[in-house]
Design an enzyme around this catalytic site. Structure first.
Site, PDB file in Angstrom:
ATOM      1  N   LYS A  53      61.116  83.050  54.314  1.00  0.00           N
ATOM      2  CA  LYS A  53      60.782  84.419  53.894  1.00  0.00           C
ATOM      3  C   LYS A  53      62.053  85.164  53.472  1.00  0.00           C
ATOM      4  CE  LYS A  53      56.605  84.419  56.622  1.00  0.00           C
ATOM      5  NZ  LYS A  53      55.898  84.705  57.873  1.00  0.00           N
ATOM      6  N   GLN A  97      56.852  87.983  63.127  1.00  0.00           N
ATOM      7  CA  GLN A  97      56.479  86.571  63.033  1.00  0.00           C
ATOM      8  C   GLN A  97      55.685  86.158  64.273  1.00  0.00           C
ATOM      9  OE1 GLN A  97      57.134  84.515  60.312  1.00  0.00           O
ATOM     10  NE2 GLN A  97      55.789  83.098  61.385  1.00  0.00           N
ATOM     11  N   ASP A 120      51.587  92.430  56.141  1.00  0.00           N
ATOM     12  CA  ASP A 120      50.697  91.292  56.374  1.00  0.00           C
ATOM     13  C   ASP A 120      49.226  91.647  56.144  1.00  0.00           C
ATOM     14  OD1 ASP A 120      52.045  88.915  56.973  1.00  0.00           O
ATOM     15  OD2 ASP A 120      52.656  89.694  58.928  1.00  0.00           O
TER      16      ASP A 120
END
Ligand code: NDP
Length: 282
Positions: A53, A97, A120
């Site tokens: 990422k 995460q 997200d």
């Protein structure tokens, strides 16, 4: 003859577009798009995802702020950390995460992230808007699948779509996106009585189960579009999807490979979402 949906090539094209838009954003507002990536503990798979990422951020010109927090951090300490990111004006999007260590209540942590920084697309407001068909930040993997269908001009409206898997971050938003695009959608899960029969109805079959080669050729209709979201290791440790690719591909009009299919699109959509949060906050 089947066609392969090349997620890697599509992701590269999209990243070039995102890079250009990030540059325009910087020129217009005189600041970087900022993405905070928070990792707790030392999960080796998570460490690879986080690294990828951050690499993607560098590629498209998004400024990443990576926070590697200790495994034994307390719930309260982690909450304070997230709250500081929420009020930090340099940060447009916050990504935590997953998975978090067992002693941390992930729900409570994720709830601290407001909709406008929820890259997200996991928060209630963004999920609610998706269900209402309103513009929102959408979970990266299903959104990436929709981009694939769009870029390959695969019609969705009026088609029978079957989604196997109903997780909150993949299966359910996937089903909702297909429904919003006017497909007739069936969602299957571990309690579905006759999975094969359901899958055989699919013009578009999207699989997000997490079981290597679960979908076999006898479960797929001739000419179907098959999208394999699964990421598993086979008995030789090789990366494979939820679909028995070699046999299933012969029945498909389009199919995504693993690797090189949905995977590269997921991180690309994260970059897309980070830019979207920055634009929405102006
Ligand atoms: P979850 O484990 O959260 O959900 C799996 C879903 O599959 C559940 O809804 C479960 O049903 C269903 N399921 C399990 N066994 C069966 C079965 N035998 N028959 C039918 N349905 C079944 O996984 P995720 O949704 O998070 O991820 C799914 C897969 O996608 C994983 O392989 C993951 O690694 C991969 N993934 C890939 C990404 C990418 O970028 N390519 C991104 C995210 C995920 P029930 O609800 O009844 O338990």
């Amino acid at each position: 003859m089947y066609k392969i949906i090349d997620g890697k090539a599509l992701a590269a094209d999209m990243r070039a577009d995102i890079k250009h838009s990030v540059e325009l954003y910087r020129n217009e507002y005189g600041r970087d798009v900022g993405l905070a990536v928070v990792m707790v503990g030392e999960n080796s798979a998570s460490a690879i995802y986080v690294r990828n990422k951050i690499k993607a951020c560098e590629e498209v010109g998004i400024k990443s702020f990576a926070y590697y927090l200790p495994q034994d951090i307390s719930q309260e300490q982690l909450k304070e950390h997230i709250k500081a990111l929420v009020t930090d004006d340099k940060i447009d999007g916050i990504l935590v995460q997953l998975p978090l260590p067992d002693h941390i209540c992930a729900d409570e942590i994720l709830r601290l992230i407001p909709a406008e920084k929820d890259v997200d697309g996991f928060c209630e407001e963004n999920i609610g808007k998706l269900c209402l068909g309103e513009k929102s930040i959408v979970s990266c993997t299903p959104n990436g699948v929709m981009k694939m269908l769009e870029r390959y001009n695969i019609p969705v409206a009026g088609k029978r779509a079957v989604v196997v898997g109903r997780s909150a971050i993949v299966g359910k938003p996937m089903a909702m996106l297909l429904l919003n695009a006017d497909a007739t959608v069936t969602v299957c899960h571990s309690k579905t009585v006759n999975l094969k029969e359901e899958c055989l109805n699919a013009d578009i079959l999207v699989v997000a189960v997490g079981r290597a080669k679960k979908i076999t050729a006898d479960m797929v209709k001739e000419g179907a579009v098959v999208i394999d979201i699964g990421m598993n290791r086979d008995k030789n440790g090789k990366l494979c999807g939820d679909v028995d690719y070699e046999k299933v591909k012969e029945k498909c009009s389009y199919i995504t490979p693993v690797p090189g299919g949905v995977g590269p699109m997921t991180i690309t959509m994260l970059m897309h979402n980070a830019l979207q949060t920055a634009v929405m906050r102006r």
